[in-house]
Enzyme design. Structure first.
Site, short mmCIF file in Angstrom:
data_model
loop_
_atom_site.label_atom_id
_atom_site.label_comp_id
_atom_site.label_asym_id
_atom_site.label_seq_id
_atom_site.Cartn_x
_atom_site.Cartn_y
_atom_site.Cartn_z
CG ASP A 98 -2.17 0.72 1.14
OD1 ASP A 98 -2.14 1.83 0.57
OD2 ASP A 98 -3.20 0.23 1.63
CG ASP A 200 -4.37 5.95 1.10
OD1 ASP A 200 -5.37 5.25 1.30
OD2 ASP A 200 -4.13 7.01 1.73
CD GLU A 254 -8.74 4.88 -1.11
OE1 GLU A 254 -9.58 4.63 -0.25
OE2 GLU A 254 -7.80 5.66 -0.94
CG HIS A 328 -8.78 -0.69 5.21
ND1 HIS A 328 -8.80 -0.84 3.84
CD2 HIS A 328 -8.25 0.53 5.45
CE1 HIS A 328 -8.28 0.23 3.29
NE2 HIS A 328 -7.94 1.08 4.23
CG ASP A 329 -10.98 2.88 4.30
OD1 ASP A 329 -10.39 2.89 5.39
OD2 ASP A 329 -10.46 3.26 3.23
O1 TEU Z 1 -9.15 6.19 2.43
C1 TEU Z 1 -9.52 7.30 1.68
C2 TEU Z 1 -10.85 7.83 1.89
O2 TEU Z 1 -11.37 8.53 1.06
C3 TEU Z 1 -11.47 7.65 3.22
O3 TEU Z 1 -11.83 8.91 3.65
C4 TEU Z 1 -12.63 6.80 3.17
O4 TEU Z 1 -13.59 7.41 2.37
C5 TEU Z 1 -13.10 6.70 4.58
O5 TEU Z 1 -12.21 5.84 5.23
C6 TEU Z 1 -14.47 6.17 4.69
O6 TEU Z 1 -14.81 6.13 6.02
C7 TEU Z 1 -7.78 5.91 2.50
C8 TEU Z 1 -7.54 4.69 3.35
O7 TEU Z 1 -8.12 3.57 2.76
C9 TEU Z 1 -8.03 4.96 4.73
O8 TEU Z 1 -7.91 3.84 5.56
C10 TEU Z 1 -7.22 6.10 5.29
O9 TEU Z 1 -7.71 6.46 6.54
C11 TEU Z 1 -7.25 7.32 4.37
O10 TEU Z 1 -7.04 7.00 3.01
C12 TEU Z 1 -6.13 8.26 4.74
O11 TEU Z 1 -4.91 7.71 4.38
#
Ligand code: TEU
Ligand code: CA
Length: 553
Positions: A98, A200, A254, A328-329
């Site tokens: 990542d 990311d 992403e 994970h999000d």
């Molecule tokens: O997520 C990007 C993102 O747009 C997040 O705001 C996502 O929409 C949010 O987690 C939804 O609740 C990436 C990663 O996948 C995330 O884990 C990180 O926290 C974020 O970037 C910052 O690096």
């Protein structure tokens, strides 16, 4: 010609903090992953994507990197990493890391230097705004306690930009030196033999450094604006030229804020930027749009779901797409798109996997979904660990917002729902760790766990294994054209996958009730190749959460 193994691959996403703890500190680690590689290989997947494993103070669980060339102490050492990669390659598993190119940790050496003085050589590695010019135009932060993406720093009387937390300052991609640093980091890992990167929030990297006001139309959707930076595609092309084109690797954006009509800018092979992208449109289905991330009490609309995934199938046509229903999000896909009650848990989890593994796109399976893990639905704010939830809670307290409503919504939508420790067996802590885990284990681990499902031929786990084999056996399921059928059916999602080698018909009843699908099929000339009910029947009536794959003979 660049190899395109990734089009045929199934990718397994591991959240390292929650996968397997090897040394009894309650935190998953690389040795833990190594100890489970045979389990992963037996799933039949081709590659693993690991969330960030680099040195980090963990304000945002590794998405705040303080050393891009080292391993987070919680996760182990570089020797553990080298062993992991070696052991994976022995098993023909590829490794996707990542890359976090948009921001670093504020504890990174670059930022420590950058904030020292206005003429520090690292000053322009970040976005600074001198306070004597007044406060810069508003930028909304995703995770800041005040929702403000500008933080004031007294030392040099200036603001710095952070789209995420204050401890995640945005890197300045307009500075060629910074870009060269990132390319070097990529080379470092590719030279070790890593097979690719997920990138990311890569659409956010380029910024108009005059920081004009955000046009009104982006209110509530500031990510769409952030993804429109002026030199984005120039930088992606440069990264491709300098690094990606020189290795046999895969790159996956992403795709936050990216619209279907723009996706080919990223993935059209002619343009030589990135290989794949994953979209967010599916992730907003069924949520109200008022910033609470709150599910619509009426549930989600399958009609919309079908329309969104069909639209993106088309959008990916010039290149290649991805498909996922959780990560994970996100909360657990079963709780969100299926039904996690005992009655329908297994059936609906199998149906969702049938969808993921029969679409024309590279499927991502998020660790634990293959067991039917579900949302933990915390009631107490003290159980949460995620900075997004904690800071939003804080913000609402400060501004007199509706905290109760927020807590209710978080039970369905919080990211920690998808981050609880992997459920290996029914021993203490689900066999994840000897110690109290960093985030509570879902109490349903006593019945939902990998050991329980391993030898049960009818388990979700074994169903997923069968589906992966099926996808490999019939390339039509990978490359065949996708055609939505019976589009107006509110309960059933059905589609055909066709190419010159064959034709498949997939029928999925996304509901707790019987349903019929209205498609012309000559049942005499079809064979059921997969069904999530043991008693198979060729019929236009589908039982609750029934999933059937027909092959036309
Ligand atoms: O997520 C990007 C993102 O747009 C997040 O705001 C996502 O929409 C949010 O987690 C939804 O609740 C990436 C990663 O996948 C995330 O884990 C990180 O926290 C974020 O970037 C910052 O690096
Ligand atoms: Ca550990």
């Amino acid at each position: 010609m660049k190899s395109t193994w990734w089009k045929e691959a199934v990718i397994y996403q591991i959240y390292p903090r929650s996968f397997k703890d090897s040394n009894g500190d309650g935190i998953g680690d690389l040795q833990g992953i190594i100890s489970k590689l045979d389990y992963i290989a037996r799933l039949g997947v081709d590659a693993i994507w690991l969330n960030p494993i680099f040195t980090s103070p963990n304000d945002d669980n590794g998405y705040d990197i303080s050393d891009y060339r080292n391993i987070m102490a919680d996760f182990g050492t570089m020797a553990d990493f080298d062993e992991l990669l070696h052991q994976m390659h022995l098993r023909k598993l590829k490794l996707i890391l990542d890359l976090v190119p948009n921001h670093s940790s504020d504890e990174h050496f670059w930022f420590q230097e950058s904030k020292k003085s206005r003429d520090n050589p690292f000053r322009d590695y970040y976005h600074w705004w001198p306070a004597e010019k007044g406060k810069p135009n508003h930028r909304e932060s995703y995770f800041d306690v005040n929702r403000d993406a500008w933080a004031y720093d007294q030392q040099t009387n200036a603001y710095y930009l952070h789209y995420f937390t204050k401890k995640q300052p945005d890197l300045n991609w307009e500075n060629p030196k910074l870009r060269a640093e990132i390319y070097d980091i990529l080379r470092f890992w590719f030279d070790k033999g890593v097979d690719g990167f997920r990138m990311d929030v890569v659409p956010f990297i380029s910024k108009d450094t005059s920081f004009p006001p955000i046009p009104d139309k982006y209110r509530g959707n500031f990510g769409d604006f952030y993804a429109q930076g002026p030199h984005l595609h120039q930088y992606l092309k440069e990264m491709n030229r300098e690094v990606l084109s020189r290795y046999n690797c895969v790159s996956i954006a992403e795709g936050v804020g990216v619209k279907p009509e723009d996706v080919e800018l990223f993935i059209d092979p002619q343009r030589q930027e990135l290989d794949m992208l994953y979209h967010f449109e599916g992730m907003s289905i069924g949520y109200t749009s008022d910033g609470f991330k709150e599910p619509d009490p009426a549930g989600y609309s399958l009609l919309q779901f079908k329309q969104v995934y069909s639209k993106w199938d088309k959008a990916f046509e010039k290149g290649w797409g991805t498909i996922y229903l959780g990560n994970h999000d996100q909360p657990r896909m079963l709780s969100r798109w299926g039904n996690d009650n005992d009655e329908f848990r297994e059936r609906s989890s199998k149906l969702l996997h049938t969808f993921l593994l029969t679409m024309r796109a590279t499927p991502f399976i998020y660790n634990g979904d293959e067991l039917g893990m579900s949302n933990i639905k915390f009631e107490d704010i003290n159980n949460y660990r995620d900075i997004e939830t904690l800071n939003m809670h804080q913000y609402l307290l400060q501004t007199g917002g509706d905290v109760e409503r927020f807590m209710r919504a978080q039970q369905q939508t919080a990211r920690d729902n998808g981050r609880t420790p992997f459920q290996w067996d029914n021993a203490a802590n689900a066999g994840f760790s000897q110690a109290d885990p960093w985030l509570k284990v879902n109490p349903n681990y006593v019945k939902i766990n990998a050991a329980e499902q391993e030898d049960d031929p009818d388990s979700i786990l074994n169903y997923v294994r069968q589906l992966i084999l099926l996808r490999k056996k019939y390339p039509t399921l990978i490359y065949g054209d996708y055609q939505l059928l019976d589009a107006a059916n509110p309960q059933v999602y059905s589609y055909a996958r066709t190419n010159k080698e064959g034709k498949f018909l997939i029928a999925l009843n996304f509901s707790d009730k019987d349903a019929s699908f209205n498609v012309d099929v000559d049942f005499a000339n079809v064979q059921i190749v997969q069904n999530n009910y043991l008693s198979q029947q060729k019929s236009k009536m589908l039982r609750p959460w029934e999933a059937v794959i027909y092959r036309l003979t």
